[in-house]
Design an enzyme around this catalytic site. Sequence first.
Site, mmCIF file in Angstrom:
data_model
loop_
_atom_site.group_PDB
_atom_site.id
_atom_site.type_symbol
_atom_site.label_atom_id
_atom_site.label_comp_id
_atom_site.label_asym_id
_atom_site.label_seq_id
_atom_site.Cartn_x
_atom_site.Cartn_y
_atom_site.Cartn_z
ATOM 1 C CG HIS A 175 40.643 66.481 51.933
ATOM 2 N ND1 HIS A 175 40.551 66.573 50.564
ATOM 3 C CD2 HIS A 175 41.599 65.566 52.190
ATOM 4 C CE1 HIS A 175 41.421 65.745 50.007
ATOM 5 N NE2 HIS A 175 42.070 65.113 50.980
ATOM 6 C CD GLU A 225 45.844 60.513 52.218
ATOM 7 O OE1 GLU A 225 45.963 59.675 53.142
ATOM 8 O OE2 GLU A 225 44.844 60.573 51.480
#
Length: 227
Positions: free
Chosen positions: A9, A110
């Site tokens: 991202h 994450e």
Amino acid sequence: MAFLILLRHGKSVWNEKNLFTGWVDIPLSQQGIDEAIHAGQVIKDLPIDCIFTSSLVRSLMTALLAMTHHSSKKIPYIIHDDEQQKLMSRIYSDEEKSMIPLYRSSALNERMYGELQGKNKKETAEEFGEEQVKLWRRSYKISPPGGESLYDTGLRTVPYFQETIFPLLKNSKNVFISAHGNSLRSLIMDIEKLSEEEVLSLELPTGKPIVYLWTGHTFERHPEPLG
């Protein structure tokens, strides 16, 4: 054959503040928005049949922004896990042909940084010592207090990839994954059969696509850096 596109991202607001983010759901910064748009321009001519993101908004924002530039002009639509919402959001027209399904899963989130989440990285190093923080961040199996190691992260990302995403690639579906530095590192470790030492030295910049071709037998990485 099928393409697999991996994209970390764009930079988030907390990336810019140098804070541990982990599972805290923080959006992209303006730089991150620009990175996502640029990434979309880089991959705009690669075929994409389905999209996967984590459950975190910075991953979703990156995928949606990138797809605004795709040459197919297809619109991503989110496939929800909730059965009632899935039923209520069904499309009953040919419009579905102009759309690309997007699946979200916390399996691609994450690495969870536990008690470090929200803390400044520099101040954390001053509090606990640079060597200790380096162990938490850069070792393979040592996790921060209450958090995950890279090894722990792979225990959820790799099975999800093997059970949900890889069958699509074997069926010649082109897949775009927008996720995070550590979740993608664990996937690349599996795809490229990297050792623990090799994956620890692997750095993934924000907003830079990595492209593989599934040949039917093996993954071949695009030889040139994209973007």
